[in-house]
Design an enzyme around this catalytic site. Structure first.
Site, mmCIF file in Angstrom:
data_model
loop_
_atom_site.group_PDB
_atom_site.id
_atom_site.type_symbol
_atom_site.label_atom_id
_atom_site.label_comp_id
_atom_site.label_asym_id
_atom_site.label_seq_id
_atom_site.Cartn_x
_atom_site.Cartn_y
_atom_site.Cartn_z
ATOM 1 N N ASP A 73 0.869 -1.165 0.000
ATOM 2 C CA ASP A 73 0.000 0.000 0.000
ATOM 3 C C ASP A 73 0.915 1.227 0.000
ATOM 4 O OD1 ASP A 73 -3.180 0.716 1.653
ATOM 5 O OD2 ASP A 73 -2.073 1.776 0.109
HETATM 6 C C1 GLC Z 1 -4.217 4.474 -0.096
HETATM 7 C C2 GLC Z 1 -5.159 3.360 0.287
HETATM 8 C C3 GLC Z 1 -5.334 2.305 -0.786
HETATM 9 C C4 GLC Z 1 -5.208 2.963 -2.152
HETATM 10 C C5 GLC Z 1 -3.777 3.421 -2.294
HETATM 11 C C6 GLC Z 1 -3.516 4.106 -3.641
HETATM 12 O O1 GLC Z 1 -3.438 4.837 0.997
HETATM 13 O O2 GLC Z 1 -4.918 2.690 1.520
HETATM 14 O O3 GLC Z 1 -6.617 1.707 -0.579
HETATM 15 O O4 GLC Z 1 -5.521 2.021 -3.176
HETATM 16 O O5 GLC Z 1 -3.386 4.286 -1.235
HETATM 17 O O6 GLC Z 1 -4.231 5.303 -3.692
#
Ligand code: GLC
Length: 746
Positions: A266
């Protein structure tokens, strides 16, 4: 498509740093003229040299065909082997046509419809040139203080599994390389929804049996449906960050779940293991994440800046890098990027094929099916005929109902309640509109709202002249036969980093509710929220004759709401996540364990598991939802009382429409495993049927019960059943009491 052999040859020809850069994901805005500090933060702060940026394997955050064609052209020319980039985006519940938020989609109890909507979203994303959607979110949730429940499919593993698999199939079809299809990314692995106190990014403490039997099921279903990608979660599991948790990622994900797709961290999660205190520095974090099997480093320089050195120092094997890069190259190959790096990207098609009337109609239908009628003293449906209606509240004429995660959508595309109402009601109906108060007072500004306050420009005069607007609202309420009070959370109050300890209505709206219900006793509340709010004050208000939960309903939210208010459509939703009686009750969920002192049946005694100042039951339970008709379930019976390993027994019941108009019931099958080697839930959803009946019509509903249905996951992740007594319940919500017993025999 390239053969595996050709991919292997390509890998062999690549330098070590070139391979490592395939594992780097940065922001698309870095390659565009917009400032590097665009929304996604200061990328250069990651210390990624320009050369690495130029060879990055993927980007996120850019979502229009023209830009993506432009980036792909320029970057492939710089990449030593002209390897195309992967383009990824948070297409959470729609691309340009925004569907209801995922928790609302779960409320439809209609995975087939969710699949259709995801398929439309894939088609819209495809013509914008996107390759991967960071969706579906498979996190099980039990705590509505956590704002991300909005993106989940609720508290039940079975419903969440069906929804998750449906969305994966919708995005990917049979072959993600097909035109109009993109790769799905199941997230956040694993257990992110278990954050202590409902506080985002907080510690997660789950026993292995609970992790396996409740929290992992929906990820497993999404992976079994063929998801090409999985994203790690920010939280710890067994006190180790998931992103560097080898047991979780290698043993559970790769081996037990047989996931051989791409594992992406993430946003910043590899680097954050330093803040977790389990990595000494970014280099140590990179080592641990690679060892755990993370293929792509989202938005940090940990991999790009350290892996080569770690190989040279013999601290990681280049083989692990080769495995990771091969998975990335295979995904690019599956998507056909080596043959056509621009895939579906086409500005003309983007303009023509997104937000079409057909797509809007599907969004309207899913929204109608997602609304949960929580209370109705008979006032709904209103009909469309002559009547005086005052639409009051911050949502009465407000486009901002597409959720904080509808990042590729535009509020301007949304149909408001006012626009829909003025079209739907007949001439004789007199409709008036007044905000009364803003969604959130300026005094309640939340972090992160500053940059997006333009959504609240519609309340400029309300902020400037609060008394005038409150008085106008009260005056309208006095004038009207019926008040439709359009209230709820600000759309930015649910989603990432929106945890709250007070999940009741915003203060100014409570005031509006009280003033309006003083002068009008026929109030219909249309409630917007990204989560189950604590709404006992609304439910117990005698002037509130109906409550319709509409969540964040998407682009056609206004149309769907008015269709349901007039009766053109019926509210089709059922509660996907319990509405707490009060905040102190949280976490409250239906599939709980019995405990050694279950309060049920001992209400008058003291030493039983209950509160002295509140009931154990939620205000509205999982599976509950009223319709414009009325149903009764009767004569539940089983075709047998002994189930053998390979046998089946049928659980059946009759459902009758005892109302005065056609309606749809969601008949639910729950099963209890009465005795297990580990505590088992008092009941578990194992099946449901949406059945539409004419007034007076009766239908027999049958559920086949077999041994696999009775299996559960133990603490080692074994999926097995145990002989013994079971009880089957068939009803219209998880509160069903009547059951029939049977035994699994071996
Ligand atoms: C964010 C979220 C995730 C998302 C990613 C890209 O922090 O936790 O769900 O897909 O970053 O935006």
């Amino acid at each position: 498509m390239m053969t595996e052999e050709k991919l292997g040859k390509l890998l062999e020809d690549m330098s070590l740093q070139e391979k490592i850069d395939q594992m780097l994901q940065t922001a698309g805005s870095f390659y565009l003229s917009v400032s590097r500090e665009a929304l996604l933060g200061n990328i250069t702060a990651f210390g990624i040299p320009q050369a690495d940026m130029d060879e990055a394997g993927s980007i996120l955050g850019t979502d229009d065909a023209k830009s993506l064609i432009d980036i792909q052209k320029r970057q492939m020319a710089k990449q030593p082997h002209h390897i195309p980039m992967l383009f990824m985006m948070d297409v959470i519940h729609g691309m340009r046509t925004i569907f209801p938020m995922p928790l609302a989609q779960a409320a439809t109890f209609d995975p087939e419809l969710a699949e259709k909507c995801a398929s439309v979203s894939a088609g819209e994303a495809y013509v914008s040139g996107l390759h991967v959607a960071f969706s579906p979110m498979a996190d099980l949730v039990r705590d509505p203080r956590w704002g991300r429940v909005m993106e989940s499919f609720g508290e039940d593993p079975y419903l969440a599994s069906l929804m998750c698999a449906g969305v994966v199939r919708g995005f990917q079809g049979e072959d993600m390389g097909e035109s109009g299809k993109i790769c799905a990314c199941v997230k956040h692995f694993a257990g992110y929804g278990g954050a202590e106190g409902g506080r985002d990014y907080n510690t997660v403490q789950l026993s292995h049996p609970t992790l396996f039997d409740f929290y992992l099921r929906a990820y497993r279903a999404g992976i079994a449906a063929g998801a090409g990608m999985v994203m790690t979660s920010f939280n710890t599991i067994d006190d180790k960050p998931a992103t560097t948790n080898e047991w979780l990622m290698r043993h559970v994900l790769r081996e037990q779940m047989s996931f051989n797709g791409v594992l992406i961290s993430d946003f910043g999660a590899i680097k954050e293991t330093v803040a977790h205190g389990t990595s000494e520095d970014e280099k140590d974090a990179a080592r641990q994440a690679l060892t755990a099997g993370v293929d792509i480093d989202m938005m940090t320089g940990c991999y790009a800046a350290n892996l080569a050195e770690l190989v040279k120092e013999g601290k990681v094997s280049e083989k692990l890098i080769d495995e990771a890069v091969m998975r990335i190259l295979r995904l690019k190959n599956k998507l056909g990027l080596f043959e056509n790096p621009f895939r579906g990207a086409d500005p003309e098609k983007e303009a023509k094929l997104q937000l079409t009337p057909e797509n809007r109609a599907l969004a309207e239908k899913q929204a109608e099916e997602s609304f949960v009628l929580l209370k109705n003293n008979g006032i709904l449906p209103l009909g469309a005929g002559p009547q005086k209606i005052a639409f009051i509240g911050p949502y009465c004429d407000n486009r901002n109902m597409i959720s904080s995660w509808a990042v590729t959508g535009r509020a301007d595309d949304t149909v408001t309640i006012r626009e829909a109402a003025e079209k739907a009601f007949e001439k004789g109906a007199e409709l008036r509109f007044e905000y009364g108060v803003p969604t959130l007072g300026k005094d309640q500004n939340y972090k992160g709202f500053e940059e997006r306050n333009e959504a609240d420009r519609i309340f400029a005069d309300v902020e400037k002249n609060p008394q005038k607007h409150m008085d106008a609202a009260v005056k309208l309420a006095s004038w009207a036969d019926t008040v439709v009070l359009c209230i709820g959370e600000h759309y930015l109050q649910s989603g990432e980093a929106t945890s709250r300890t007070d999940i009741t209505l915003p203060k100014r709206q409570k005031e509006l509710l009280s003033r309006v219900t003083e002068v009008n006793k026929n109030v219909v509340v249309v409630l917007f929220s990204g989560r189950p709010l604590v709404i006992r004050d609304i439910a117990e208000n005698p002037a509130v004759q109906a409550i319709l939960e509409v969540w964040m309903p998407g682009t056609e939210g206004g149309s769907a709401i008015v269709n349901v208010l007039t009766g053109k459509a019926e509210p089709g939703g059922r509660v996907p996540m319990s509405f707490p009686y009060c905040i102190g009750q949280i976490p409250v969920y239906y599939n709980h364990f019995s405990t050694g002192r279950p309060a049920e049946g001992h209400e008058e005694e003291r030493f039983f598991s209950e509160y002295r100042d509140a009931p154990n039951d939620p205000l509205y339970e999982f599976g509950f939802g009223l319709t414009y008709s009325d149903f009764e379930v009767s004569e539940e019976k089983l075709s047998g009382t002994e189930l053998t390993e390979n046998g089946t027994i049928t659980a059946l019941a009759k459902v009758r429409n005892i109302g005065s108009r056609e309606g749809t019931a969601v008949v639910q099958l729950y099963i209890q495993d009465v005795v297990g080697s580990q505590a088992r839930p008092v009941k578990e959803l194992k099946g449901f049927r949406r059945v539409t009946l004419a007034p007076g019509e009766e239908k027999e509903i049958c559920f086949a019960v077999d041994e696999p249905m009775l299996r559960f996951y133990d603490g080692e992740g074994n999926f097995r059943s145990e002989a013994g007594e079971f009880r089957a319940f068939i009803g219209l919500s998880s509160r069903v009491k009547k059951s029939a017993a049977f035994r699994l025999i071996r």
